[in-house]
Write a protein that holds these residues in place. Structure first.
Motif, PDB file in Angstrom:
ATOM      1  N   ASP A  77      -7.020  -5.828   8.427  1.00 15.72           N
ATOM      2  CA  ASP A  77      -8.293  -5.452   9.059  1.00 15.72           C
ATOM      3  C   ASP A  77      -8.313  -5.831  10.534  1.00 15.72           C
ATOM      4  O   ASP A  77      -9.335  -5.672  11.200  1.00 15.72           O
ATOM      5  N   ARG A 118       0.844  -1.194   0.000  1.00  9.25           N
ATOM      6  CA  ARG A 118       0.000   0.000   0.000  1.00  9.25           C
ATOM      7  C   ARG A 118       0.884   1.251   0.000  1.00  9.25           C
ATOM      8  O   ARG A 118       1.811   1.361   0.793  1.00  9.25           O
ATOM      9  N   VAL A 175       0.004   6.440   1.846  1.00  9.10           N
ATOM     10  CA  VAL A 175      -0.628   6.456   3.161  1.00  9.10           C
ATOM     11  C   VAL A 175      -0.222   7.703   3.934  1.00  9.10           C
ATOM     12  O   VAL A 175      -0.948   8.198   4.773  1.00  9.10           O
ATOM     13  N   PHE A 228      -2.418  -0.053   9.050  1.00 13.10           N
ATOM     14  CA  PHE A 228      -1.199  -0.171   8.251  1.00 13.10           C
ATOM     15  C   PHE A 228      -0.015  -0.514   9.145  1.00 13.10           C
ATOM     16  O   PHE A 228       0.128   0.032  10.244  1.00 13.10           O
ATOM     17  N   GLN A 256      -1.417  -3.737   4.732  1.00 12.75           N
ATOM     18  CA  GLN A 256      -2.739  -3.325   5.218  1.00 12.75           C
ATOM     19  C   GLN A 256      -3.426  -4.523   5.848  1.00 12.75           C
ATOM     20  O   GLN A 256      -3.385  -5.629   5.320  1.00 12.75           O
ATOM     21  N   ILE A 311      -9.117  -0.643   8.767  1.00  9.19           N
ATOM     22  CA  ILE A 311      -8.062  -0.349   7.797  1.00  9.19           C
ATOM     23  C   ILE A 311      -6.842   0.132   8.572  1.00  9.19           C
ATOM     24  O   ILE A 311      -6.747   1.300   8.949  1.00  9.19           O
TER      25      ILE A 311
END
Length: 469
Positions: free
Chosen positions: A208, A193, A196, A246, A206, A244
């Protein structure tokens, strides 16, 4: 006919019942062990290596009297004694991960930024003072070392974060909101990702798994209890977890941790060129069916890219065996190879693929940075200045081919800050005189001019302004 229907109905019911029994036997747990599927063995192994980090910093706060703006009181007292700076203590809470039994701990830079005192607490509630060994803002990582460690600490081993796949199960361990050590589970939602906005390298895992304030610096672990990432930030509209999160990949964390353990600063491999993301239009112009790779747009004549034979217009598709599709992705892959290693690039040149090898070397500091502080009455009062070199440019996130004098720091509340001077500004001219190095700029700034005519380069644009002395 009715008898045949009844017989068929009985057979159908019998089949359904036997099928249901078979399905039940296949799906319903038949033992206590099958019902107790749990992450607890994994958590018991990994959690002791995750610590709470308490950072204390002292800041200057100006006390405000209700009479401060009253002209009558100002006439007698002026500004002395009213609204004077006083010291105030701020405390922040985060998480950290022990990565070496000697008490080496990884956390986020933003957890301990500006801290004057750092303490860590283990999961058994024992507390230790810690020193900041290395603080790297560009990666948002910091390395702590337990002070006067008398026994080995539990630690996590690094996983190869490049082995992660989207959908892999992961656990996030940390101290959200200061409630105590907490474990959440999830999957890897995405890899690589970018955009950011947390570190300069813009390359994240990333997930959850629920990550909340206080989780920063905590561990993201795989199903073998290995460290795959350091939880760093979340995407949120409410301040809480929206699923979400990171994490900084373990391969980047390892580079910073190994530098700290060896007593060195973080050295980043120098590419010696500028890159651009390939858009759909560029891909079409290159005869490609889809955008891929990164385009070489500039080559430093003295850099490793030039020495390896790269050319402007080359399309870099892979670093070693890893596909790259953005300059950030390239920077991450190139940096995590390590200084001294040979990097294999797969490139596309004039429609043909070829392999090019180059040595990962540290950016040189030529000329020497010669740091100086500017005080007095100049527009740059309150700044620190450096001579630009590939090493300095890399540290500040500038193009490594730039030359001149750069502003590396602007003090809060200084004259320079009030006038809008920013770190990263390159000072080109003062009153018409070209600024070759920090010595020249310091001599000019020590003078008293009625007018200051300034030329400053910022993000590729030249700003000209006149300021009264």
């Amino acid at each position: 006919m009715k008898r045949l229907f009844k017989r068929s109905a009985v057979v159908f019911v019998a089949v359904v019942m036997s099928l249901g029994t078979a399905l039940a036997q296949d799906k319903v747990p038949s033992s206590k062990m099958e019902m107790q599927l749990s992450f607890s063995p994994l958590v018991q192994s990994a959690a002791p290596a995750v610590v709470n980090v308490y950072a204390t910093r002292k800041v200057q706060a100006r006390s405000r009297s209700p009479f401060f703006d009253d002209p009558f009181f100002q006439r007698f007292f002026g500004n002395g004694g009213i609204g004077q700076p006083r010291e105030r203590v701020q405390r922040s809470l985060g998480s950290g991960v022990i990565v070496d039994p000697s008490g080496v701990i990884v956390t986020n830079h933003h957890v301990i930024d500006g801290a004057t005192e750092v303490k860590i607490a283990l999961s058994d509630r024992s507390e230790f003072e810690a020193d900041v060994v290395l603080d790297d803002e560009r990666t948002d990582l910091a390395i702590l070392k337990v002070r006067d460690a008398k026994h080995p600490f539990p630690s996590l081993e690094f996983a190869d974060s490049d082995d992660l796949l989207v959908g892999d199960l992961v656990l996030a361990i940390g101290n959200p909101f200061g409630v105590g050590q907490t474990v959440t589970s999830g999957i890897v939602s995405a890899l690589a990702r970018t955009q950011v906005g947390v570190t300069d390298y813009q390359f994240f895992i990333q997930t959850d798994a629920a990550i909340n304030p206080g989780n920063s610096g905590g561990a993201l672990v795989d199903m073998k209890g290995r460290l795959v990432g350091i939880n760093s930030s979340i995407f949120t509209r409410s301040g809480g977890s929206n699923g979400i999160g990171f994490a900084i990949p373990a391969n980047m964390v390892r580079v910073v941790a190994e530098a700290a353990i060896s007593g060195n600063k973080v050295q980043r491999a120098w590419f010696g060129g500028n890159l651009q993301t390939v858009s759909a239009d560029i891909a079409e112009g290159l005869g490609m069916d889809r955008p891929q790779g990164v385009l070489v747009t500039e080559i430093d004549p003295a850099g490793p890219a030039q020495a390896a034979g790269l050319q402007v217009g080359d399309l870099i598709l892979k670093v070693n065996d890893n596909t790259v599709n953005s300059p950030d992705g390239f920077g991450y892959r190139f940096t995590t190879v390590g200084i001294g290693e040979t990097v294999r690039l797969t490139i596309l040149r004039q429609g043909s693929e070829k392999q090019i090898s180059l040595k990962a070397v540290a950016a040189p500091e030529k000329p020497l940075r010669d740091e100086r502080e500017i005080a007095g009455y100049s527009p740059f009062s309150g700044t620190k200045i450096l001579n630009l070199s590939p090493a300095v440019a890399q540290e500040l996130g500038l193009e490594t081919s730039m030359t001149g004098v750069v502003i590396s720091h602007v003090a809060q509340g200084s004259t320079a800050q009030r006038l809008g001077v920013k770190a990263g500004d390159i000072v080109r001219r003062i009153n018409g005189e070209f600024i070759r190095n920090t010595k020249v700029m310091k001599i000019l700034c020590d003078q008293k001019f009625r007018l200051w005519r300034l030329e400053i380069e910022r993000e590729g644009k030249l700003i000209k302004t006149v300021i009264s002395g």
